[in-house]
Write an enzyme that holds these catalytic residues in place. Structure first.
Site, PDB file in Angstrom:
ATOM      1  N   HIS A   1       0.813  -1.219   0.000  1.00 48.83           N
ATOM      2  CA  HIS A   1       0.000   0.000   0.000  1.00 48.83           C
ATOM      3  C   HIS A   1       0.842   1.263   0.000  1.00 48.83           C
ATOM      4  O   HIS A   1       0.347   2.348  -0.322  1.00 48.83           O
ATOM      5  CB  HIS A   1      -0.932  -0.003   1.221  1.00 48.83           C
ATOM      6  CG  HIS A   1      -2.034  -1.003   1.094  1.00 48.83           C
ATOM      7  ND1 HIS A   1      -3.304  -0.683   0.692  1.00 48.83           N
ATOM      8  CD2 HIS A   1      -2.045  -2.345   1.277  1.00 48.83           C
ATOM      9  CE1 HIS A   1      -4.048  -1.772   0.647  1.00 48.83           C
ATOM     10  NE2 HIS A   1      -3.308  -2.796   1.001  1.00 48.83           N
TER      11      HIS A   1
ATOM     12  N   ASP B   1       3.529   9.304  -0.772  1.00 49.42           N
ATOM     13  CA  ASP B   1       2.336   8.552  -0.400  1.00 49.42           C
ATOM     14  C   ASP B   1       2.126   7.459  -1.438  1.00 49.42           C
ATOM     15  O   ASP B   1       2.260   7.724  -2.644  1.00 49.42           O
ATOM     16  CB  ASP B   1       1.115   9.488  -0.387  1.00 49.42           C
ATOM     17  CG  ASP B   1       0.169   9.194   0.766  1.00 49.42           C
ATOM     18  OD1 ASP B   1       0.051   8.018   1.131  1.00 49.42           O
ATOM     19  OD2 ASP B   1      -0.445  10.148   1.282  1.00 49.42           O
TER      20      ASP B   1
HETATM   21  P1  ADQ Z   1      -2.967   5.991   4.774  1.00 52.88           P
HETATM   22  O1  ADQ Z   1      -1.563   6.425   4.953  1.00 52.88           O
HETATM   23  O2  ADQ Z   1      -3.747   5.800   6.013  1.00 52.88           O
HETATM   24  O3  ADQ Z   1      -3.095   4.651   3.915  1.00 52.88           O
HETATM   25  P2  ADQ Z   1      -4.877   7.398   2.908  1.00 52.88           P
HETATM   26  O4  ADQ Z   1      -4.794   6.727   1.603  1.00 52.88           O
HETATM   27  O5  ADQ Z   1      -5.034   8.865   2.766  1.00 52.88           O
HETATM   28  O6  ADQ Z   1      -3.612   7.183   3.843  1.00 52.88           O
HETATM   29  O7  ADQ Z   1      -6.107   6.788   3.686  1.00 52.88           O
HETATM   30  C1  ADQ Z   1      -6.577   7.352   4.856  1.00 52.88           C
HETATM   31  C2  ADQ Z   1      -8.043   6.946   5.064  1.00 52.88           C
HETATM   32  O8  ADQ Z   1      -8.397   7.314   6.383  1.00 52.88           O
HETATM   33  C3  ADQ Z   1      -8.963   7.685   4.107  1.00 52.88           C
HETATM   34  O9  ADQ Z   1     -10.001   6.846   3.716  1.00 52.88           O
HETATM   35  C4  ADQ Z   1      -9.472   8.858   4.962  1.00 52.88           C
HETATM   36  O10 ADQ Z   1     -10.759   9.308   4.637  1.00 52.88           O
HETATM   37  C5  ADQ Z   1      -9.452   8.262   6.366  1.00 52.88           C
HETATM   38  N1  ADQ Z   1      -9.179   9.327   7.353  1.00 52.88           N
HETATM   39  C6  ADQ Z   1      -8.112  10.122   7.430  1.00 52.88           C
HETATM   40  N2  ADQ Z   1      -8.246  11.014   8.436  1.00 52.88           N
HETATM   41  C7  ADQ Z   1      -9.433  10.780   9.015  1.00 52.88           C
HETATM   42  C8  ADQ Z   1     -10.181  11.378  10.106  1.00 52.88           C
HETATM   43  N3  ADQ Z   1      -9.753  12.438  10.791  1.00 52.88           N
HETATM   44  N4  ADQ Z   1     -11.375  10.847  10.414  1.00 52.88           N
HETATM   45  C9  ADQ Z   1     -11.826   9.778   9.713  1.00 52.88           C
HETATM   46  N5  ADQ Z   1     -11.202   9.205   8.686  1.00 52.88           N
HETATM   47  C10 ADQ Z   1     -10.021   9.687   8.332  1.00 52.88           C
HETATM   48  C11 ADQ Z   1      -2.178   3.735   3.257  1.00 52.88           C
HETATM   49  C12 ADQ Z   1      -1.143   4.388   2.346  1.00 52.88           C
HETATM   50  C13 ADQ Z   1      -1.844   5.228   1.290  1.00 52.88           C
HETATM   51  C14 ADQ Z   1      -2.845   4.368   0.512  1.00 52.88           C
HETATM   52  C15 ADQ Z   1      -3.755   3.608   1.455  1.00 52.88           C
HETATM   53  C16 ADQ Z   1      -4.634   2.599   0.708  1.00 52.88           C
HETATM   54  O11 ADQ Z   1      -0.229   5.169   3.101  1.00 52.88           O
HETATM   55  O12 ADQ Z   1      -0.901   5.804   0.392  1.00 52.88           O
HETATM   56  O13 ADQ Z   1      -3.629   5.203  -0.320  1.00 52.88           O
HETATM   57  O14 ADQ Z   1      -3.003   2.884   2.423  1.00 52.88           O
HETATM   58  O15 ADQ Z   1      -3.879   1.759  -0.125  1.00 52.88           O
END
Ligand code: ADQ
Length: 475
Positions: free
Chosen positions: A156, A368
């Protein structure tokens, strides 16, 4: 149809239609419901002593199999090698890499132990799909236990350039362990290229693009396939959530507090890879250079703290508190707070509604794997009056979302300019950019991601024999 076994560090706490479930959890859970199967991983419990036992919970055709970790295992495998060594290295932060040989041993030991826990639950024709950097040695451990099933792996987070990966002392063992999988999935082509570069230039292996689009890899006496599988979201469901929340309390509160001012919105886990300090400074630069924007726009940063027991995370939190305090102290007025810095988790429906109510989605990680927030922001927009996405070129999502304003998160002036452009962009251009991105998001939604991976894993089949030396030499 074969049964699907998902293995991930944490098993997502899914309740049907529940608000906490992210796109990934829902996407994977959908696949499990279709094929029937099992989701195996850590329960989230840390035990002071004793012998952790697997807990099985059936929900329809899906079995959740979870197990606790002993304190020492949590410290070495999760907190240590996974999050203080691999996470910074894979996000190009070699300066933050902490390496301790005992933690690496703990990481390998926990992978082997988890694999042993899974083995008695497996059937002969199960297909196993392992997720993320915590579980790189998992296939190797299963193979050592005699498991012959097809095993795929999806990373990921980014796969770093070789020169950065070399900063992780057991880099070679890690890549060798990856070669025990049948199929490796990366988020983007640059990640796949970085892996292939290591295979050829550091491991003395070969890579060859096949007619089916997969890359065939030979290294460490193994033959496997690799491909890029950018993870998606369900854009229309997010749009529906956002529309439904338009008149809800959070959006009403936001709007009444803003008194018609514009909003720039960011949502991240509080992590040094997300580029928050640079982002705050670029917003300050916008206010510096464009006095007309003062008291006309607020920047809302939602960032719940994570991994708070690691020093690097305590450090970034302190820096952000200092920056937001400094910038607000400099510019705030009695009736206007420039930066709202919020540490809370919100339900998905609330986030979607807040995305829709904002004028700019400001997503600027330093690195990311994909960044789902970028995709969620676009999905949540009002099709008649969409906001603008400002997106880092170093998020995997930038490979697909060409309708965003793409920025370099280290270029503070460039980001400030992009914010200014986004805030004043005419409707016709916003519409064209939004429609372009929505078409892309619909075409590659999370089911497409999952189905492509599963199809290819089915195709690569069981372990393939190594090619003869002659063919290997021709590459
Ligand atoms: P993350 O590093 O966690 O994931 P991201 O892809 O942005 O990063 O996913 C975060 C998820 O958490 C999103 O669905 C977002 O809506 C939710 N989220 C964030 N802050 C929140 C809050 N305050 N309240 C509720 N929900 C919140 C890892 C990798 C990424 C990759 C994903 C999926 O680091 O690059 O996109 O896995 O493969």
């Amino acid at each position: 149809m074969s049964r699907l076994i998902i293995v991930s560090n944490r098993v997502a706490p899914i309740s049907e239609g529940g608000p906490a479930a992210g796109g990934l959890a829902v996407g994977v859970y959908d696949a499990l419901k279709e094929t029937g199967g099992m989701w195996f991983g850590w329960s989230g419990d840390v035990l002071a002593s004793g012998q952790p036992q697997i807990v099985l919970e059936e929900r329809g055709a899906v079995t959740f199999a979870t197990i606790g970790l002993l304190r020492r295992d949590y410290d070495q495998y999760y907190r240590g090698f996974s999050n203080a060594t691999l996470w910074p290295a894979f996000h190009y932060r070699a300066d933050l890499v902490q390496y301790d040989r005992h933690e690496y041993e703990g990481y390998s030991r926990v992978n082997a132990w988890l694999a042993q826990q899974l083995v008695p639950l497996l059937r002969e024709d199960d297909v196993i799909w392992v997720h993320d950097y915590h579980l790189i040695p998992f296939a190797q451990a299963l193979r050592a236990a005699g498991v012959k099933n097809r095993i795929g792996f999806f990373l990921h987070i980014p796969f770093p350039a070789s020169q950065v990966l070399l900063a992780v002392p057991p880099h070679r063992e890690l890549v060798q362990a990856l070669c025990a999988f049948d199929l490796l999935g990366f988020q983007t082509r640059p990640d796949l290229r970085a892996f292939c570069d290591y295979i050829v230039n550091e491991a003395g292996g070969t890579t060859a693009l096949q007619p089916d689009g997969l890359t065939r890899i030979e290294a460490f006496g193994q033959t496997l396939c690799a491909g890029d599988y950018p993870i998606g979201v369900y854009p229309d469901e997010i749009a529906e959530l956002a529309r439904a929340g338009e008149r809800g309390k959070p959006v009403r509160t936001l709007k009444s507090t803003l008194h018609g001012r514009k909003v720039i919105m960011s949502v991240d886990r509080l992590d040094y890879s997300k580029g928050l300090v640079e982002r705050f400074r670029a917003f300050e630069r916008l206010l510096d250079h464009t006095p007309a924007q003062r008291n006309k726009v607020s920047f809302v940063q939602i960032a719940p703290p994570t991994r708070a027991d690691l020093h690097a995370y305590q450090d970034i939190r302190l820096r952000l508190e200092a920056e937001s305090g400094r910038i607000n102290g400099r510019y705030a007025e009695l009736d206007w707070t420039p930066i709202w810095y919020i540490h809370r988790q919100y339900e998905r429906a609330v986030l979607a509604a807040l995305f829709r109510a904002s004028n700019v989605g400001y997503v600027t990680p330093l690195r990311d794997g994909m960044n789902l927030v970028a995709k969620e922001y676009v999905s949540a927009q009002d099709p008649e009056d969409p906001g603008v996405l400002v997106l880092s070129r170093f998020a995997g999502a930038a490979q697909e979302l060409s309708g965003a304003l793409i920025v370099n998160p280290l270029d503070i002036d460039g980001m400030a300019d992009a914010l200014g452009t986004a805030l004043s962009m005419p409707l016709a251009e916003r519409l064209a950019r939004y429609q372009d991105m929505m078409a892309q998001l619909r075409e590659n939604n999370v089911s497409v991601w999952r189905d492509r991976f599963m199809r290819d894993l089915g195709r690569v089949g069981v372990r393939q024999a190594s090619l003869p030396a002659l063919e290997r030499a021709q590459g």
